[in-house]
Design a protein around this motif. Structure first.
Motif, PDB file in Angstrom:
ATOM      1  N   ALA A   1      -0.361  -3.680  -4.172  1.00  0.00           N
ATOM      2  CA  ALA A   1      -0.125  -2.407  -4.862  1.00  0.00           C
ATOM      3  C   ALA A   1      -0.969  -2.292  -6.132  1.00  0.00           C
ATOM      4  O   ALA A   1      -1.533  -1.226  -6.422  1.00  0.00           O
ATOM      5  N   ALA A   2      -1.050  -3.375  -6.905  1.00  0.00           N
ATOM      6  CA  ALA A   2      -1.832  -3.349  -8.141  1.00  0.00           C
ATOM      7  C   ALA A   2      -3.309  -3.090  -7.847  1.00  0.00           C
ATOM      8  O   ALA A   2      -3.977  -2.306  -8.548  1.00  0.00           O
ATOM      9  N   LEU A   3      -3.831  -3.743  -6.798  1.00  0.00           N
ATOM     10  CA  LEU A   3      -5.238  -3.552  -6.434  1.00  0.00           C
ATOM     11  C   LEU A   3      -5.500  -2.116  -6.000  1.00  0.00           C
ATOM     12  O   LEU A   3      -6.467  -1.477  -6.452  1.00  0.00           O
ATOM     13  N   LEU A   4      -4.628  -1.575  -5.138  1.00  0.00           N
ATOM     14  CA  LEU A   4      -4.817  -0.203  -4.660  1.00  0.00           C
ATOM     15  C   LEU A   4      -4.566   0.820  -5.760  1.00  0.00           C
ATOM     16  O   LEU A   4      -5.221   1.863  -5.804  1.00  0.00           O
ATOM     17  N   GLN A   5      -3.619   0.536  -6.650  1.00  0.00           N
ATOM     18  CA  GLN A   5      -3.369   1.446  -7.768  1.00  0.00           C
ATOM     19  C   GLN A   5      -4.621   1.565  -8.639  1.00  0.00           C
ATOM     20  O   GLN A   5      -4.947   2.644  -9.133  1.00  0.00           O
TER      21      GLN A   5
ATOM     22  N   ALA B   1       0.824  -1.214   0.000  1.00  0.00           N
ATOM     23  CA  ALA B   1       0.000   0.000   0.000  1.00  0.00           C
ATOM     24  C   ALA B   1       0.854   1.258   0.000  1.00  0.00           C
ATOM     25  O   ALA B   1       0.450   2.312  -0.510  1.00  0.00           O
ATOM     26  N   HIS B   2       2.055   1.161   0.576  1.00  0.00           N
ATOM     27  CA  HIS B   2       2.954   2.307   0.671  1.00  0.00           C
ATOM     28  C   HIS B   2       3.236   2.926  -0.699  1.00  0.00           C
ATOM     29  O   HIS B   2       3.263   4.154  -0.848  1.00  0.00           O
TER      30      HIS B   2
ATOM     31  N   GLU C   1       5.253  -0.366 -11.017  1.00  0.00           N
ATOM     32  CA  GLU C   1       6.553  -0.448 -11.688  1.00  0.00           C
ATOM     33  C   GLU C   1       7.691  -0.190 -10.709  1.00  0.00           C
ATOM     34  O   GLU C   1       8.671  -0.945 -10.652  1.00  0.00           O
ATOM     35  N   SER C   2       7.562   0.889  -9.948  1.00  0.00           N
ATOM     36  CA  SER C   2       8.611   1.230  -8.994  1.00  0.00           C
ATOM     37  C   SER C   2       8.754   0.155  -7.929  1.00  0.00           C
ATOM     38  O   SER C   2       9.869  -0.243  -7.569  1.00  0.00           O
ATOM     39  N   LEU C   3       7.628  -0.348  -7.435  1.00  0.00           N
ATOM     40  CA  LEU C   3       7.654  -1.359  -6.381  1.00  0.00           C
ATOM     41  C   LEU C   3       8.312  -2.649  -6.863  1.00  0.00           C
ATOM     42  O   LEU C   3       9.089  -3.273  -6.140  1.00  0.00           O
ATOM     43  N   LEU C   4       8.008  -3.062  -8.093  1.00  0.00           N
ATOM     44  CA  LEU C   4       8.588  -4.294  -8.614  1.00  0.00           C
ATOM     45  C   LEU C   4      10.113  -4.191  -8.738  1.00  0.00           C
ATOM     46  O   LEU C   4      10.830  -5.154  -8.472  1.00  0.00           O
ATOM     47  N   ILE C   5      10.591  -3.021  -9.139  1.00  0.00           N
ATOM     48  CA  ILE C   5      12.044  -2.833  -9.223  1.00  0.00           C
ATOM     49  C   ILE C   5      12.658  -2.850  -7.827  1.00  0.00           C
ATOM     50  O   ILE C   5      13.692  -3.485  -7.584  1.00  0.00           O
TER      51      ILE C   5
ATOM     52  N   ILE D   1       2.109   6.514   6.275  1.00  0.00           N
ATOM     53  CA  ILE D   1       3.512   6.276   5.918  1.00  0.00           C
ATOM     54  C   ILE D   1       4.401   6.344   7.159  1.00  0.00           C
ATOM     55  O   ILE D   1       5.263   5.486   7.378  1.00  0.00           O
ATOM     56  N   ALA D   2       4.198   7.371   7.988  1.00  0.00           N
ATOM     57  CA  ALA D   2       5.082   7.582   9.142  1.00  0.00           C
ATOM     58  C   ALA D   2       4.870   6.539  10.233  1.00  0.00           C
ATOM     59  O   ALA D   2       5.844   6.080  10.847  1.00  0.00           O
ATOM     60  N   LEU D   3       3.616   6.168  10.479  1.00  0.00           N
ATOM     61  CA  LEU D   3       3.329   5.267  11.594  1.00  0.00           C
ATOM     62  C   LEU D   3       3.245   3.804  11.161  1.00  0.00           C
ATOM     63  O   LEU D   3       3.885   2.938  11.757  1.00  0.00           O
ATOM     64  N   PHE D   4       2.483   3.519  10.123  1.00  0.00           N
ATOM     65  CA  PHE D   4       2.307   2.124   9.713  1.00  0.00           C
ATOM     66  C   PHE D   4       3.518   1.598   8.953  1.00  0.00           C
ATOM     67  O   PHE D   4       4.026   0.515   9.252  1.00  0.00           O
ATOM     68  N   VAL D   5       3.991   2.365   7.956  1.00  0.00           N
ATOM     69  CA  VAL D   5       5.106   1.890   7.132  1.00  0.00           C
ATOM     70  C   VAL D   5       6.401   1.854   7.937  1.00  0.00           C
ATOM     71  O   VAL D   5       7.153   0.875   7.885  1.00  0.00           O
TER      72      VAL D   5
END
Length: 320
Positions: A265-269, A23-24, A100-104, A229-233
């Motif tokens: 990520a794909a689902l949320l995107q 999700a990040h 794309e970015s996540l897969l790399i 992002i700050a707390l969960f990630v």
């Protein structure tokens, strides 16, 4: 029985980490519509450092007993995970799609295996080398699609690769740190160090006021994304990651952490941004994950304790 129970909890923890980090990518890209990578990273790790500061203060006696080698290792871990990785990752999200970015970024196990060979003399088997080659083909397929969109995409690909290398480096050295030191010691020091360095970067670049003013224009949705992002990630996911990493075999931990991320990520995107990954992205991602699976599940011969592991073990023994 207790060991089996711990193993199950560790597996669940890694699946939660995978969902959060998947999700990040999407939420980070969405927040970056109103804030640049540097202010986002500074704010993220400032909040993270404040969350871990009480545990860091409580462990101050242990810190005084640690060797310089351990401190240098912690510093390297902090710079890689709290400075280089997020700055370059967020920069890549300005141009590349989240998937794309996540897969790399998730090609990190390829480089991590090579770094483990260099640092700890972990043997690379033929099956691992085959997995590395297959995964690399997947990365190239994703990269060729992104590179066809112009020079900006090429620069974004380079940013993603640097972010991937930074996270791979952190993955290799943090495993030894989490095995030898209490996890909140590791998370606290790396977060506080990262926040200090990030503020120094903002000061040197003359962007301290820009960092502060960036948050003045946040909407409620932006604040919710930022605190996710700050707390969960940073806080929750890295705490769970540090708990699970020493309790789960390397191959299984990589599988549970990295593979499901692209699906989340794909689902949320699609749901948040309204953008479905292309067929080439799906194909490249599938090839990459197959290669990574072969890489992480190859049998490794147990090696002798490395100098770093020995130093960390001695530090922990002397501080308990």
């Amino acid at each position: 029985m207790a060991r089996v129970s711990q193993m199950r909890l560790a597996v669940i923890a890694l699946l939660v980490v995978s969902a959060i980090w998947g999700a990040h990518a999407v939420i980070g890209a969405n927040v970056e519509r109103v804030i640049a990578p540097l202010p986002l990273t500074v704010g993220r790790f400032t909040v993270t450092a404040l969350c871990f500061l009480p545990s860091t203060y409580h462990a101050r006696k242990r810190f005084r007993q640690m060797s310089m080698r351990t401190w240098l290792t912690l510093a390297a871990a902090g710079l890689s995970v709290a400075v280089f990785y997020p700055l370059f990752y967020y920069q890549s999200l300005l141009t590349l799609s989240p998937v794309e970015s996540l897969l790399i970024i998730n090609a990190a196990p390829i480089l991590a295996a090579f770094l483990a060979f260099l640092f700890y003399r972990e043997r690379l088997t033929r099956k691992q080398l085959l997995g590395m080659g297959i995964a690399l083909c997947g990365v190239i397929l994703i990269a060729t699609q992104a590179s066809g969109r112009g020079h900006a995409s090429l620069a974004a690909l380079l940013d993603a690769v640097i972010g991937m290398a930074s996270f791979a480096f952190y993955t290799v050295i943090s495993r030894k740190l989490f095995q030898a030191l209490p996890r909140f010691d590791v998370l606290g020091i790396t977060s506080v160090l990262g926040a200090i360095v990030l503020w120094c970067i903002a000061f040197v670049q003359g962007k301290v006021s820009v960092v502060v003013q960036s948050y003045a224009h946040f909407s409620l949705a932006s604040w919710l994304g930022f605190f996710f992002i700050a707390l969960f990630v940073s806080v929750i996911a890295y705490t769970l990651f540090g708990y699970a990493l020493p309790r789960v075999p390397t191959g299984l931990s990589a599988s549970l952490t990295f593979y499901p991320q692209a699906l989340f990520a794909a689902l949320l995107q699609w749901l948040i941004i309204g953008q479905l990954p292309s067929q080439r992205t799906f194909l490249g991602g599938g090839i990459l994950l197959i290669g990574t699976f072969l890489l992480q599940n190859a049998k490794r011969k147990a090696g002798a304790e490395s100098p770093l592991e020995e130093t960390l073990r001695k530090d922990r023994s002397s501080s308990t």
